[in-house]
Design an enzyme around this catalytic site. Structure first.
Site, PDB file in Angstrom:
ATOM      1  N   THR A  25      10.538  22.750   6.379  1.00 55.87           N
ATOM      2  CA  THR A  25      11.820  23.407   6.645  1.00 55.87           C
ATOM      3  C   THR A  25      12.565  23.652   5.340  1.00 55.87           C
ATOM      4  O   THR A  25      12.565  22.813   4.443  1.00 55.87           O
ATOM      5  CB  THR A  25      12.685  22.535   7.576  1.00 55.87           C
ATOM      6  OG1 THR A  25      11.959  22.244   8.766  1.00 55.87           O
ATOM      7  CG2 THR A  25      13.983  23.243   7.946  1.00 55.87           C
ATOM      8  N   LEU A  57      15.427  17.086   5.454  1.00 58.62           N
ATOM      9  CA  LEU A  57      14.802  18.184   6.169  1.00 58.62           C
ATOM     10  C   LEU A  57      13.303  17.951   6.134  1.00 58.62           C
ATOM     11  O   LEU A  57      12.769  17.424   5.149  1.00 58.62           O
ATOM     12  CB  LEU A  57      15.131  19.530   5.512  1.00 58.62           C
ATOM     13  CG  LEU A  57      16.589  20.000   5.544  1.00 58.62           C
ATOM     14  CD1 LEU A  57      16.729  21.303   4.772  1.00 58.62           C
ATOM     15  CD2 LEU A  57      17.078  20.179   6.970  1.00 58.62           C
ATOM     16  N   ASP A  58      12.610  18.346   7.204  1.00 61.39           N
ATOM     17  CA  ASP A  58      11.151  18.266   7.200  1.00 61.39           C
ATOM     18  C   ASP A  58      10.601  19.040   6.009  1.00 61.39           C
ATOM     19  O   ASP A  58      11.212  20.012   5.544  1.00 61.39           O
ATOM     20  CB  ASP A  58      10.575  18.857   8.485  1.00 61.39           C
ATOM     21  CG  ASP A  58      10.991  18.087   9.727  1.00 61.39           C
ATOM     22  OD1 ASP A  58      11.288  16.887   9.593  1.00 61.39           O
ATOM     23  OD2 ASP A  58      11.016  18.687  10.812  1.00 61.39           O
ATOM     24  N   MET A  59       9.455  18.638   5.527  1.00 56.47           N
ATOM     25  CA  MET A  59       8.869  19.279   4.355  1.00 56.47           C
ATOM     26  C   MET A  59       8.728  20.787   4.551  1.00 56.47           C
ATOM     27  O   MET A  59       8.970  21.578   3.638  1.00 56.47           O
ATOM     28  CB  MET A  59       7.497  18.669   4.038  1.00 56.47           C
ATOM     29  CG  MET A  59       6.871  19.214   2.760  1.00 56.47           C
ATOM     30  SD  MET A  59       5.349  18.383   2.284  1.00 56.47           S
ATOM     31  CE  MET A  59       4.212  19.070   3.502  1.00 56.47           C
TER      32      MET A  59
END
Length: 289
Positions: free
Chosen positions: A133, A129-131
């Site tokens: 998110t 997951l993106d940082m």
């Protein structure tokens, strides 16, 4: 490493050879060692690999260090892990916003390091997951199951659903975005819609609730491109609120949360569904009511 797997009814009549090659993706070299060393037993006995297994049969597997060399990474803080599900082979955790899934340098501490500390051994990233998110993310607990989970992801058999608070009012109850996504040549941090050179990407967006100037939507991924939901929503005029790259509407956090993850367990064939809560997401959401 030693594992014991009980054959579920849906795998009955599968040969040992097919289990290793087709279902469990054991490399040819390692299959050779399992055979020559008699490191695969069915109900405690060595059998012909062309023989079919029965429901309830117990398969014992022993892997040597050279079969699956173990990696070592620094441990993080186990107390930071919000575990949603775990068994002998995999763990699903609730990632907080503002934390990387894995580090970019050997000594960088990220969620992977915290999960490894929680488990007590090095774990492996299946997806990220993106940082910014938050939400459910899965890790493999051993290198044997890692390629199996990777294939489930590639075959779209790991289902992920997200909540997003998007700018503006969505005119449709449900819409499917299929815009191809590529790199932004002018900003290496970003992605953009690139119909010519981009990679195929599909996001199903369902409107859940309307606010005066925003829409709460559910997003389901059919592909897993970097920033996929963020780019698709932004491209269609509904950037995610709080997105530092694609939105000008500030919020205490990126309003994107992976609230549900589902898969069929590769060994038991049981259905696993977890739901992840986020107090920070809900707090911002309430401010829009």
């Amino acid at each position: 490493m030693q594992f014991t797997i009980t054959i579920p009814p849906k795998m009955a009549n599968t040969t040992v050879k097919d289990l290793l090659e087709e279902h469990w993706l054991v490399p040819r070299k390692i299959r050779h060692f399992l055979r020559t060393k008699k490191h695969l037993l069915v109900n405690g006995q060595a059998i012909n690999w062309q023989s079919p297994v029965k429901a309830g049969d117990v398969i014992s597997l022993t892997f040597d260090q050279e079969d699956y060399p173990q990696k070592t990474i620094p441990f993080g803080k186990a107390e930071l892990v919000d575990c949603l599900y775990q068994d002998e082979h995999l763990i699903i955790v609730n990632k907080p916003e503002g934390m990387k899934t894995h580090g970019n340098a050997p000594q960088e501490i990220a969620l992977l390091n915290h999960v490894s500390a929680f488990v007590g051994q090095t774990c492996y990233v299946v997806h990220r997951l993106d940082m910014e998110t938050s939400g459910a993310v899965i890790f493999a607990k051993n290198p044997f199951v890692l390629p199996i989970l990777n294939r489930l992801l590639e075959d779209k058999l790991i289902q992920r659903s997200y909540w997003a608070l998007a700018e503006g009012l969505m005119t449709s109850k449900q819409v499917t975005y299929r815009d191809k996504i590529g790199r932004d040549r002018h900003d290496r941090r970003k992605r953009l819609v690139d119909s010519k050179n981009g990679q195929t990407a599909t996001t199903i967006v369902t409107k859940l609730k309307e606010y005066p100037s925003a829409s709460l939507v559910k997003c389901q991924l059919k592909t897993g491109r970097t920033h996929q939901i963020r780019v698709h929503l932004s491209h269609h005029g509904h950037a995610i609120i709080g997105d530092p790259l694609y939105s000008r509407k500030a919020a205490p956090r990126l309003m994107l949360h992976a609230y549900q993850l589902s898969l069929t367990h590769p060994f038991t064939l049981e259905s696993i569904t977890v739901k992840a809560a986020s107090s920070s997401f809900e707090k911002v959401l309430k401010s829009y009511e």
